[in-house]
Design a protein around this motif. Structure first.
Motif, PDB file in Angstrom:
ATOM      1  N   VAL A 159       0.862  -1.229   0.093  1.00  0.00           N
ATOM      2  CA  VAL A 159       0.080  -0.008  -0.042  1.00  0.00           C
ATOM      3  C   VAL A 159       0.738   1.191  -0.055  1.00  0.00           C
ATOM      4  O   VAL A 159       1.898   1.288   0.749  1.00  0.00           O
ATOM      5  CB  VAL A 159      -1.039   0.172   1.361  1.00  0.00           C
ATOM      6  CG1 VAL A 159      -1.700   1.230   1.148  1.00  0.00           C
ATOM      7  CG2 VAL A 159      -1.852  -1.234   1.041  1.00  0.00           C
ATOM      8  N   GLY A 160       0.478   2.343  -0.917  1.00  0.00           N
ATOM      9  CA  GLY A 160       1.167   3.519  -0.863  1.00  0.00           C
ATOM     10  C   GLY A 160       0.235   4.732  -0.727  1.00  0.00           C
ATOM     11  O   GLY A 160      -0.958   4.656  -0.727  1.00  0.00           O
ATOM     12  N   SER A 161       0.888   5.786  -0.481  1.00  0.00           N
ATOM     13  CA  SER A 161       0.231   7.120  -0.409  1.00  0.00           C
ATOM     14  C   SER A 161       0.602   7.901  -1.562  1.00  0.00           C
ATOM     15  O   SER A 161       1.753   8.003  -2.179  1.00  0.00           O
ATOM     16  CB  SER A 161       0.293   7.783   0.740  1.00  0.00           C
ATOM     17  OG  SER A 161       1.286   8.044   1.118  1.00  0.00           O
ATOM     18  N   SER A 162      -0.333   8.949  -1.737  1.00  0.00           N
ATOM     19  CA  SER A 162       0.365  10.292  -2.640  1.00  0.00           C
ATOM     20  C   SER A 162      -0.388  11.472  -2.212  1.00  0.00           C
ATOM     21  O   SER A 162      -1.487  11.412  -1.699  1.00  0.00           O
ATOM     22  CB  SER A 162      -0.273   9.609  -4.107  1.00  0.00           C
ATOM     23  OG  SER A 162       0.291  10.947  -5.019  1.00  0.00           O
ATOM     24  N   ASN A 163       0.493  12.367  -2.169  1.00  0.00           N
ATOM     25  CA  ASN A 163       0.101  13.672  -1.846  1.00  0.00           C
ATOM     26  C   ASN A 163      -0.374  13.952  -0.604  1.00  0.00           C
ATOM     27  O   ASN A 163      -1.378  14.600  -0.070  1.00  0.00           O
ATOM     28  CB  ASN A 163      -1.079  14.397  -2.706  1.00  0.00           C
ATOM     29  CG  ASN A 163      -0.733  14.096  -4.317  1.00  0.00           C
ATOM     30  OD1 ASN A 163       0.177  14.850  -4.653  1.00  0.00           O
ATOM     31  ND2 ASN A 163      -1.478  13.459  -4.916  1.00  0.00           N
ATOM     32  N   LEU A 184       2.453   1.984   5.381  1.00  0.00           N
ATOM     33  CA  LEU A 184       2.737   2.587   3.888  1.00  0.00           C
ATOM     34  C   LEU A 184       4.017   2.046   3.390  1.00  0.00           C
ATOM     35  O   LEU A 184       4.995   1.932   4.267  1.00  0.00           O
ATOM     36  CB  LEU A 184       2.584   3.958   3.855  1.00  0.00           C
ATOM     37  CG  LEU A 184       1.491   4.920   4.222  1.00  0.00           C
ATOM     38  CD1 LEU A 184       1.495   6.140   4.311  1.00  0.00           C
ATOM     39  CD2 LEU A 184       0.380   4.397   3.150  1.00  0.00           C
ATOM     40  N   ALA A 185       4.145   1.618   2.042  1.00  0.00           N
ATOM     41  CA  ALA A 185       5.508   1.433   1.747  1.00  0.00           C
ATOM     42  C   ALA A 185       6.054   2.357   0.933  1.00  0.00           C
ATOM     43  O   ALA A 185       7.424   2.442   0.948  1.00  0.00           O
ATOM     44  CB  ALA A 185       5.466   0.334   0.504  1.00  0.00           C
ATOM     45  N   SER A 186       5.316   3.306   0.214  1.00  0.00           N
ATOM     46  CA  SER A 186       5.785   4.643  -0.539  1.00  0.00           C
ATOM     47  C   SER A 186       4.690   5.756  -0.103  1.00  0.00           C
ATOM     48  O   SER A 186       3.786   5.478   0.074  1.00  0.00           O
ATOM     49  CB  SER A 186       6.048   4.165  -1.742  1.00  0.00           C
ATOM     50  OG  SER A 186       4.913   3.722  -2.413  1.00  0.00           O
ATOM     51  N   GLU A 187       5.320   6.943  -0.808  1.00  0.00           N
ATOM     52  CA  GLU A 187       4.526   8.032  -0.963  1.00  0.00           C
ATOM     53  C   GLU A 187       5.027   8.739  -2.224  1.00  0.00           C
ATOM     54  O   GLU A 187       6.203   8.960  -2.355  1.00  0.00           O
ATOM     55  CB  GLU A 187       4.971   8.935   0.330  1.00  0.00           C
ATOM     56  CG  GLU A 187       4.618  10.525   0.221  1.00  0.00           C
ATOM     57  CD  GLU A 187       3.144  10.653  -0.066  1.00  0.00           C
ATOM     58  OE1 GLU A 187       2.248  10.096   0.282  1.00  0.00           O
ATOM     59  OE2 GLU A 187       2.826  12.068  -0.543  1.00  0.00           O
ATOM     60  N   GLN A 188       3.985   9.148  -3.044  1.00  0.00           N
ATOM     61  CA  GLN A 188       4.324  10.134  -4.107  1.00  0.00           C
ATOM     62  C   GLN A 188       4.071  11.498  -3.777  1.00  0.00           C
ATOM     63  O   GLN A 188       2.934  11.838  -3.219  1.00  0.00           O
ATOM     64  CB  GLN A 188       3.342   9.461  -5.327  1.00  0.00           C
ATOM     65  CG  GLN A 188       4.009   8.317  -6.050  1.00  0.00           C
ATOM     66  CD  GLN A 188       3.177   7.918  -7.337  1.00  0.00           C
ATOM     67  OE1 GLN A 188       2.946   9.157  -8.035  1.00  0.00           O
ATOM     68  NE2 GLN A 188       3.153   7.083  -7.720  1.00  0.00           N
ATOM     69  N   SER A 189       4.932  12.297  -4.117  1.00  0.00           N
ATOM     70  CA  SER A 189       5.004  13.658  -3.428  1.00  0.00           C
ATOM     71  C   SER A 189       5.436  14.778  -4.882  1.00  0.00           C
ATOM     72  O   SER A 189       6.338  14.243  -5.611  1.00  0.00           O
ATOM     73  CB  SER A 189       5.644  14.249  -2.252  1.00  0.00           C
ATOM     74  OG  SER A 189       4.869  13.583  -1.244  1.00  0.00           O
ATOM     75  N   LEU A 190       4.905  15.702  -4.851  1.00  0.00           N
ATOM     76  CA  LEU A 190       5.566  16.954  -5.843  1.00  0.00           C
ATOM     77  C   LEU A 190       6.775  17.265  -5.233  1.00  0.00           C
ATOM     78  O   LEU A 190       6.865  17.718  -4.081  1.00  0.00           O
ATOM     79  CB  LEU A 190       4.672  18.215  -5.769  1.00  0.00           C
ATOM     80  CG  LEU A 190       5.142  19.191  -6.860  1.00  0.00           C
ATOM     81  CD1 LEU A 190       5.216  18.861  -8.118  1.00  0.00           C
ATOM     82  CD2 LEU A 190       3.990  20.468  -6.649  1.00  0.00           C
ATOM     83  N   TYR A 191       7.859  16.956  -5.840  1.00  0.00           N
ATOM     84  CA  TYR A 191       9.263  17.251  -5.493  1.00  0.00           C
ATOM     85  C   TYR A 191      10.175  17.545  -6.537  1.00  0.00           C
ATOM     86  O   TYR A 191      10.389  16.396  -7.343  1.00  0.00           O
ATOM     87  CB  TYR A 191       9.799  15.941  -4.447  1.00  0.00           C
ATOM     88  CG  TYR A 191      11.111  16.386  -3.719  1.00  0.00           C
ATOM     89  CD1 TYR A 191      11.312  17.566  -3.354  1.00  0.00           C
ATOM     90  CD2 TYR A 191      12.028  15.415  -3.633  1.00  0.00           C
ATOM     91  CE1 TYR A 191      12.564  17.909  -2.777  1.00  0.00           C
ATOM     92  CE2 TYR A 191      12.989  15.672  -3.005  1.00  0.00           C
ATOM     93  CZ  TYR A 191      13.485  17.065  -2.325  1.00  0.00           C
ATOM     94  OH  TYR A 191      14.633  17.247  -1.846  1.00  0.00           O
ATOM     95  N   ASN A 192      10.625  18.693  -6.849  1.00  0.00           N
ATOM     96  CA  ASN A 192      11.908  18.877  -7.607  1.00  0.00           C
ATOM     97  C   ASN A 192      12.555  20.042  -7.008  1.00  0.00           C
ATOM     98  O   ASN A 192      12.022  20.625  -6.202  1.00  0.00           O
ATOM     99  CB  ASN A 192      11.137  19.062  -9.088  1.00  0.00           C
ATOM    100  CG  ASN A 192       9.914  20.212  -9.163  1.00  0.00           C
ATOM    101  OD1 ASN A 192      10.563  21.211  -8.883  1.00  0.00           O
ATOM    102  ND2 ASN A 192       8.974  19.593  -9.582  1.00  0.00           N
ATOM    103  N   LEU A 193      13.600  20.347  -8.232  1.00  0.00           N
ATOM    104  CA  LEU A 193      14.346  21.471  -7.498  1.00  0.00           C
ATOM    105  C   LEU A 193      13.645  22.839  -7.353  1.00  0.00           C
ATOM    106  O   LEU A 193      13.741  23.617  -6.421  1.00  0.00           O
ATOM    107  CB  LEU A 193      15.608  21.994  -8.640  1.00  0.00           C
ATOM    108  CG  LEU A 193      16.763  20.992  -8.494  1.00  0.00           C
ATOM    109  CD1 LEU A 193      17.454  20.953  -9.828  1.00  0.00           C
ATOM    110  CD2 LEU A 193      17.534  21.315  -7.210  1.00  0.00           C
ATOM    111  N   THR A 194      12.442  22.982  -8.120  1.00  0.00           N
ATOM    112  CA  THR A 194      11.595  24.290  -8.029  1.00  0.00           C
ATOM    113  C   THR A 194      10.773  24.041  -6.901  1.00  0.00           C
ATOM    114  O   THR A 194       9.996  25.089  -6.523  1.00  0.00           O
ATOM    115  CB  THR A 194      10.920  24.437  -9.250  1.00  0.00           C
ATOM    116  OG1 THR A 194       9.910  23.615  -9.576  1.00  0.00           O
ATOM    117  CG2 THR A 194      11.757  24.399 -10.447  1.00  0.00           C
TER     118      THR A 194
END
Length: 329
Positions: A159-163, A184-194
């Motif tokens: 199971v993972g999450s996002s945002n 939770l095994a993972s989380e997807q998030s908005l992430y970059n240099l900006t």
């Protein structure tokens, strides 16, 4: 291709994830198949989609929902051995029908959404089932009961999450632990240099609980992909993109110059920067074409020096560290 563990689990996934949000909307089935062929040949084993991908992500329910999953399902069905070579990830939360229970994270919707995704994907199990957004109106006991049942039935594995916010991750994980679940095994998030806000609380929470981070939009919707050079070369840009370029022009000029001095493509540098973070499991590449996809394959092997990492921090400063040190000490 390099591989890493998905958070604290024993599962190994490629450090580049094939994101399929464009499949069915901006990328037709033939091109989507070609991209998946290319990804498989390159050793990418984590394919990420969502039940809502393939059309306008809107509760107006325009035709197109579920198309990305259907395209992946037809690709998997072409070869009996493909499914076992793919770590298949999809998501649940968004409205898929017009009814009051056809969205979010009630046990009722999770069960029905999972069954529908399995049918579209033409498989009997989903390797990583991700909550697309947090649902603070549904108790975690109900959500985990539904996920636990799907695991028990062999329909999902992780199971993972996002945002999710940092405190959502902590709440979810503590509730799972009270039920003797992996959580939770993972989380997807908005992430970059900006976009580095997740460094305040999300990344510390993930590190504490051993949850892997899978950044989405790693090149900032194209801003970090050499946008200035492309525009100068005649590439058309949307009004929104032009506004962003005007706002960030000094930083973009410094960034693209640094990349040129390194002799590396800007998109590769952006992805490599993410992969230097030990909390990051893998970064999502969401190509529209095979050519775009091929451009991202170098990033896992690109090693950035400490000097380069420091320079990137100067150009694209983060929030100042982790909370509360970043703002209180």
């Amino acid at each position: 291709m390099d591989y890493s563990h998905l958070g604290r689990t024993g599962l190994k996934v490629s450090r580049i994830v094939l994101g399929t949000m464009n499949f069915g909307e901006l990328t037709d089935e033939k091109a989507s198949f070609a991209i998946m062929d290319e990804a498989s040949e390159a050793g990418i084993n984590l394919f990420d989609t969502a039940d809502v991908y393939g059309g306008p992500q809107s509760p107006d329910m325009e035709k197109g929902f579920g198309v990305s999953e259907e395209i992946i399902g037809r690709w998997l069905a072409q070869n009996a051995g493909r499914r076992d070579r793919v770590v298949l990830a999809t998501k649940v939360y968004q409205p898929m029908e017009r009814g009051p229970n056809d969205k979010y994270l009630s046990a009722y919707h999770i069960r029905r959404a999972c069954e529908a995704s399995l049918k579209r994907l033409q498989t009997d199990h989903i390797d990583l089932y991700q909550m697309h957004h947090v649902d603070r109106t549904t108790p975690w006991e109900e959500i985990w009961q539904a996920m636990e049942q799907l695991v028990r039935e062999g329909k999902i594995t992780y199971v993972g999450s996002s945002n999710f916010a940092g405190w959502d991750i902590a709440t979810a994980q503590m509730t799972a632990m009270s039920r003797n679940m992996l959580g939770l095994a993972s989380e997807q998030s908005l992430y970059n240099l900006t976009q580095r806000t997740v460094e305040l609380e999300v990344i510390p929470a993930l590190r504490h609980f051993g949850i892997g981070l899978i950044p989405w939009s790693p090149i900032g919707m194209g801003l970090l992909g050499g946008v200035l050079k492309k525009i100068e070369g005649g590439r058309r840009a949307s009004e929104r993109m032009r506004q962003q370029v005007d706002k960030l022009r000094p930083q973009l000029e410094a960034y693209e110059k640094l990349c040129a001095d390194l002799g590396e493509a800007p998109a590769d540098v952006a992805l490599a920067w993410l992969l230097h973070n030990p909390v990051v499991t893998a970064a999502i590449s969401g190509p529209r074409t095979v050519e775009q996809f091929r451009q991202n394959l170098k990033a896992p092997s690109l090693r950035l020096s400490d000097q380069t990492l420091s320079k990137l921090d100067e150009i694209w400063p983060g929030p100042g560290g982790e909370a509360p040190v970043a703002y209180a000490w």
